[in-house]
Design a protein around this motif. Structure first.
Motif, mmCIF file in Angstrom:
data_model
loop_
_atom_site.group_PDB
_atom_site.id
_atom_site.type_symbol
_atom_site.label_atom_id
_atom_site.label_comp_id
_atom_site.label_asym_id
_atom_site.label_seq_id
_atom_site.Cartn_x
_atom_site.Cartn_y
_atom_site.Cartn_z
ATOM 1 N N GLN A 81 0.881 -1.300 0.032
ATOM 2 C CA GLN A 81 0.062 -0.094 0.083
ATOM 3 C C GLN A 81 0.851 1.234 0.117
ATOM 4 O O GLN A 81 0.679 2.408 -0.835
ATOM 5 C CB GLN A 81 -1.027 -0.120 1.194
ATOM 6 C CG GLN A 81 -2.110 -1.007 1.104
ATOM 7 C CD GLN A 81 -3.108 -0.542 0.237
ATOM 8 O OE1 GLN A 81 -3.498 0.223 -0.016
ATOM 9 N NE2 GLN A 81 -3.296 -1.717 -0.727
ATOM 10 N N THR A 82 2.081 1.067 0.616
ATOM 11 C CA THR A 82 2.773 2.531 1.125
ATOM 12 C C THR A 82 3.600 2.823 -0.351
ATOM 13 O O THR A 82 3.566 4.082 -0.887
ATOM 14 C CB THR A 82 3.994 2.331 1.991
ATOM 15 O OG1 THR A 82 3.280 1.861 3.141
ATOM 16 C CG2 THR A 82 4.691 3.589 2.298
ATOM 17 N N MET A 83 4.097 1.542 -0.981
ATOM 18 C CA MET A 83 4.712 1.709 -2.201
ATOM 19 C C MET A 83 3.708 2.241 -3.418
ATOM 20 O O MET A 83 3.961 3.119 -4.152
ATOM 21 C CB MET A 83 5.386 0.333 -2.951
ATOM 22 C CG MET A 83 6.333 -0.165 -2.131
ATOM 23 S SD MET A 83 7.922 1.046 -1.745
ATOM 24 C CE MET A 83 8.521 1.059 -3.693
ATOM 25 N N LYS A 84 2.668 1.734 -3.312
ATOM 26 C CA LYS A 84 1.440 2.180 -4.236
ATOM 27 C C LYS A 84 1.017 3.798 -4.188
ATOM 28 O O LYS A 84 0.968 4.467 -5.203
ATOM 29 C CB LYS A 84 0.278 1.407 -4.028
ATOM 30 C CG LYS A 84 -0.817 1.298 -5.344
ATOM 31 C CD LYS A 84 -1.646 0.153 -4.916
ATOM 32 C CE LYS A 84 -2.918 0.623 -5.705
ATOM 33 N NZ LYS A 84 -4.153 -0.122 -5.417
ATOM 34 N N ALA A 85 0.976 4.051 -2.861
ATOM 35 C CA ALA A 85 0.595 5.428 -2.631
ATOM 36 C C ALA A 85 1.870 6.486 -3.168
ATOM 37 O O ALA A 85 1.589 7.392 -3.356
ATOM 38 C CB ALA A 85 0.394 5.689 -1.145
ATOM 39 N N SER A 86 3.150 5.871 -3.029
ATOM 40 C CA SER A 86 4.142 6.699 -3.422
ATOM 41 C C SER A 86 4.255 6.644 -4.920
ATOM 42 O O SER A 86 5.343 7.152 -5.548
ATOM 43 C CB SER A 86 5.255 6.234 -2.623
ATOM 44 O OG SER A 86 6.152 5.224 -3.286
ATOM 45 N N LYS A 87 3.579 5.891 -5.632
ATOM 46 C CA LYS A 87 3.614 5.894 -7.147
ATOM 47 C C LYS A 87 4.835 4.979 -7.335
ATOM 48 O O LYS A 87 5.490 5.368 -8.346
ATOM 49 C CB LYS A 87 3.364 6.869 -7.689
ATOM 50 C CG LYS A 87 2.244 7.471 -7.557
ATOM 51 C CD LYS A 87 1.817 8.680 -8.845
ATOM 52 C CE LYS A 87 0.540 9.387 -8.562
ATOM 53 N NZ LYS A 87 0.326 10.076 -7.316
ATOM 54 N N GLY A 88 5.156 3.914 -6.634
ATOM 55 C CA GLY A 88 6.716 3.281 -6.690
ATOM 56 C C GLY A 88 7.952 3.993 -6.575
ATOM 57 O O GLY A 88 9.045 3.534 -6.709
ATOM 58 N N SER A 89 7.785 5.278 -6.038
ATOM 59 C CA SER A 89 9.068 5.987 -5.828
ATOM 60 C C SER A 89 9.561 5.875 -4.440
ATOM 61 O O SER A 89 10.802 6.433 -4.563
ATOM 62 C CB SER A 89 8.797 7.670 -6.076
ATOM 63 O OG SER A 89 7.848 7.995 -5.176
#
Ligand code: ADP
Ligand code: MG
Ligand code: ZN
Length: 475
Positions: A452-460
């Motif tokens: 979820q965290t990776m997704k919310a950061s758009k993978g950045s």
């Protein structure tokens, strides 16, 4: 049960500028018979003079293999008649060679090393070449008199795989020493393979057969396998004495068999005698000093990589097996990359990509310093491994600035704690039940929070940072 015994005689063409006994150039591919003079044409009255560069290169090999480098060695005359040798003899070193004894260590599959004793390494002049065209033959003497170093091993090798390891080690060593191009296709690294078998436990060696002029590892392996089988079968069939005698055989690449070239009965009488036209080869202190100048050799390199750079032995062996690879690797490190990531990015990512192109390491569109820069961006968390792969793909196609690519391709990772924590907190607040379940023991859910965290950061977000911070937050 039988045991195989192998000894090798390796002919290495030394990469001197001029021939062994005259000042003709050694350049490859010149018009026929242009690199010749009265000495290498063997015109009466022309006298040989030993090439100092060749002697120094032979000595350098000697020091590299812990040999006894002889300060006064001798040349001998080996008589034989062949159209590509106008003198009807070859100048070589028989009894008092410039390099005597010595040792080469080979790496076995189980990670240990085996010592292979060396007999000697001696200087000798190469012959010319016969060129067969239709109904007639021509003689090209450009190669006549080119310096060869014949490196002879003791019969210490016990199977084909040891023989190949030995040859690869020697090949790599002469290339590190820069004493030969050791180009097998062009014949500047070729060998005679001596093979015998004996019943296991028997001390005396069996009768050896010599397979001449091999210049491919594949063929050497195949030829040894064939000879071992032929000799073993002769033993088992009770016809060893009739079938196996000291002779020279040739590998027939088409039929996949060795064939008798000349037998014991017709063995040439070489009428060896001390070469009357040459004084002893006496080496000077200056020559010794020059011969001892040598780079770090593969064994020492592997040891240093493992002990100081903490690289896996297997990886170190692969990288050090070729000097181009080792030097490229060291240049990646010089550009600031970590050794651990450099190994993978050189051997898997770059070499993997080069394999699909017409480029080699020496013509690689991505230089060692460029790859080093890229790897250090992974090391410090600026970009992810995935992002670096995308950048490397671009660099294989065109020159570009890595920092600019990171910007234009949007590959910069967020490694800033504050920014990542902000995202983490939003995710945790939005999923109170899952947080409860996690704290209640459902540890599998950790992956969900990372995702979820990776997704919310758009993978950045830097995944490593996300992991660390999540662990902190979830206690
Ligand atoms: P030559 O000078 O006639 O070729 P050497 O005795 O110098 O003969 O041996 C040449 C090579 O043959 C060396 O590499 C040596 O290790 C190898 N050799 C000698 N005896 C045997 C044997 N019985 N089986 C296998 N190889 C052998
Ligand atoms: Mg021989
Ligand atoms: Zn010449």
């Amino acid at each position: 049960m039988f045991e195989t015994v192998i000894g090798l005689e390796v002919h290495v063409q030394l990469n001197t500028k001029t021939k062994l006994f005259c000042s003709c150039p050694t350049s490859f591919g010149e018009h026929q018979n242009t690199n010749t003079c009265p000495t290498c044409l063997a015109l009466p009255g022309a006298l040989p003079v030993v090439n100092k560069e060749a002697a120094i290169k032979a000595m350098r090999l000697g020091y590299a293999i812990n040999a006894n480098v002889v300060h006064s060695s001798n040349f001998d005359r080996k008589s034989y008649f062949y159209p590509d040798s106008p003198s009807a003899y070859q100048i070589t070193q028989l009894t008092n060679a410039i390099v005597q004894k010595g040792e080469v260590f080979i790496d076995l599959e189980d990670g240990t090393q085996k010592r292979i004793g060396m007999t000697q390494a001696h200087l000798e002049a190469d012959a010319g070449k016969n060129i067969h065209e239709g109904s007639h033959s021509k003689v090209d003497l450009n190669r006549a008199g080119t310096p060869l170093l014949e490196i002879v091993s003791n019969p210490d090798l016990r199977n084909a795989s040891e023989a190949i390891s030995f040859l690869k080690k020697l090949h790599s060593t002469v290339r590190y020493l820069d004493i030969s191009d050791a180009n097998m296709q062009e014949g500047s690294f070729r060998c005679d393979v001596n093979v015998s078998v004996r019943p296991k436990g028997q001390e005396a060696f069996g009768t050896r057969v010599e397979i001449k002029n091999m210049n491919s590892f594949r063929f050497i392996e195949d030829a040894i396998a064939y000879e071992v089988q032929r000799q073993t079968e002769a033993y088992e069939d009770g016809i060893y004495e009739q079938e196996v005698y000291q002779e020279t055989r040739l590998w027939d690449t088409e039929k996949g068999v060795t064939q008798s070239m000349r037998g014991k009965e017709e063995a040439a009488d070489y009428r060896y005698f001390p070469e009357p036209d040459l004084p002893p080869l006496v080496v000077t202190e200056a020559m010794i000093a020059e011969a001892k100048e040598m780079p770090e050799l593969p064994d020492a390199k592997v040891k240093r990589y493992v002990e100081e750079l903490k690289i896996k032995k297997y990886d170190a062996l692969v990288i050090c097996s070729e000097k181009e690879l080792a030097y490229f690797f060291e240049d990646i490190l010089k550009a600031g990359a970590s050794a651990k990531n450099a190994v993978n990015w050189l051997t898997t990512e770059l070499l993997g990509r080069l394999k699909k192109t017409e480029f080699t390491l020496s013509t690689s569109p991505v230089s060692a310093s460029k790859l080093g820069e890229l790897v250090s961006k992974i090391d410090d968390g600026t970009i992810s491994g995935k992002g670096a792969k995308d950048i490397l793909d671009v660099l294989m196609e065109k020159e570009a600035d890595i920092s600019e690519l990171i910007d234009s391709m949007g590959l910069a990772q967020v490694s800033d704690d504050g920014a990542i924590l902000e995202i983490i907190d939003t995710i945790l607040e939005a999923n109170p039940e899952k947080v409860g379940e996690y704290k209640g023991g459902k540890e599998k859910l950790f992956g969900f929070f990372v995702g979820q965290t990776m997704k919310a950061s758009k993978g950045s977000a830097n995944p490593q940072k996300v992991n660390e911070l999540l662990k902190e937050r979830l206690g």
